[in-house]
Design an enzyme around this catalytic site. Structure first.
Site, PDB file in Angstrom:
ATOM      1  N   SER A   1     -10.439   7.420  -3.335  1.00 62.60           N
ATOM      2  CA  SER A   1     -11.674   8.198  -3.243  1.00 62.60           C
ATOM      3  C   SER A   1     -12.847   7.557  -3.987  1.00 62.60           C
ATOM      4  O   SER A   1     -13.644   8.255  -4.619  1.00 62.60           O
ATOM      5  CB  SER A   1     -11.441   9.635  -3.722  1.00 62.60           C
ATOM      6  N   GLU A  26       0.696   3.920   1.539  1.00 64.61           N
ATOM      7  CA  GLU A  26       0.996   4.465   2.873  1.00 64.61           C
ATOM      8  C   GLU A  26       2.191   3.740   3.483  1.00 64.61           C
ATOM      9  O   GLU A  26       2.984   4.329   4.221  1.00 64.61           O
ATOM     10  CB  GLU A  26      -0.259   4.371   3.769  1.00 64.61           C
ATOM     11  N   GLY A  44     -11.769   5.247   3.024  1.00 65.67           N
ATOM     12  CA  GLY A  44     -12.703   5.982   3.880  1.00 65.67           C
ATOM     13  C   GLY A  44     -14.156   5.535   3.762  1.00 65.67           C
ATOM     14  O   GLY A  44     -14.844   5.360   4.781  1.00 65.67           O
ATOM     15  N   HIS A  97       0.856  -1.196   0.000  1.00 65.83           N
ATOM     16  CA  HIS A  97       0.000   0.000   0.000  1.00 65.83           C
ATOM     17  C   HIS A  97       0.891   1.245   0.000  1.00 65.83           C
ATOM     18  O   HIS A  97       1.951   1.255   0.631  1.00 65.83           O
ATOM     19  CB  HIS A  97      -0.922  -0.011   1.226  1.00 65.83           C
TER      20      HIS A  97
END
Ligand code: 13P
Length: 260
Positions: free
Chosen positions: A222, A106, A244, A104
């Protein structure tokens, strides 16, 4: 590329990456409400990736459901040993996971993970019988410099090095442009399609046309209920990796049950 519907073997995957969110009670509550909201979703594989600490509890509570469990990461070492803080792939399997996310952005950005590290994790995960969701994606800077394809190609080739044809069946690629993650700025369906087609081409060049045709490529960045259908209509987009918007079961269920 094969138009969608012709290539029957590419069952869509809609995966929720919960990242570092939710204590166990919240994780279980979310999972249980999701369980009923997606009970009829046979058109895709539904996957959720809770934090390590909630993984087993959630997996136990979802037994017999159509929701698969993913871990968010695994150790690069297959063999148990002195690796403080790490969790081996077979331990994840033991806890109820059948998928694992590796590479990932991140982790690449904040924990300095390299392609070699991602490749070792991939091998360890495959050896433990997990399906790997390997993330690739360029930063805004790299895209604006015209290097997006080169970056993604490097990540793909580095991550997939030395894998056999049998291993490759266990690979799902997630294209997550870094500039679209958590920013509300999603790639347009056309931008995503263009990169997905490129990824499939690179995969086919490296591993054969069949492997390319069968590879499932998820888009992440997103993804929301109002943009999923447009993304899924693209011929090389085979699902989504949702951050999210996967935390709320109602919202994630709307994504799973996108307008087909
Ligand atoms: P968001 O959906 O929050 O942009 O996150 C995407 C992601 O990183 C999934 O792995």
């Amino acid at each position: 590329m094969m138009p969608k519907g012709v290539e029957q073997s590419r069952k869509p995957v809609i995966a929720g990456n919960w990242k570092m969110h939710k204590l166990s009670a919240d994780a279980v509550a979310t999972a249980l409400s999701l369980r009923s909201l997606v009970a009829n979703a046979n058109h895709c594989e539904v996957v959720i990736a809770p934090v390590f600490t909630a993984l087993k509890t959630v997996a136990d509570r979802l037994e017999g459901s159509n929701i698969h469990i993913s871990a968010q990461d695994c150790a690069p070492e297959a063999k148990h040993g002195a690796h403080t803080g790490e969790v081996a792939a077979d331990m994840l399997r033991d806890a109820g996971a059948t998928y694992v996310i590796v590479g990932h952005s991140e982790r690449r950005q904040h924990y300095s993970e390299t392609d070699t590290f991602v490749q070792r994790k991939t091998r360890a995960a495959i050896a433990a019988g997990l399906t790997v969701i390997m993330c690739v994606g360029e930063t805004l800077e790299q895209r604006e410099a015209g290097n997006a394809e080169q970056v993604v190609k490097g990540q793909l080739e580095g991550g997939l090095r030395e894998l056999t044809v049998t291993d490759l069946v266990r690979i799902i690629v997630a294209y997550e442009p870094v500039w679209a993650i958590g920013t509300g700025r999603t790639a347009t369906p056309e931008q995503a399609q263009e990169m997905h087609a490129f990824i499939r081409r690179v995969f086919a060049e490296g591993h054969g046309q069949d492997a390319g045709n069968n590879l499932r490529i998820l888009y992440g960045g997103s993804v929301k209920p109002d943009n999923i259908a447009g993304l899924m209509r693209q011929s090389d987009i085979d699902g989504a990796l949702v951050g999210g918007a996967s935390l709320d079961p109602e919202v994630f269920a709307q994504i799973v049950n996108y307008d087909r």
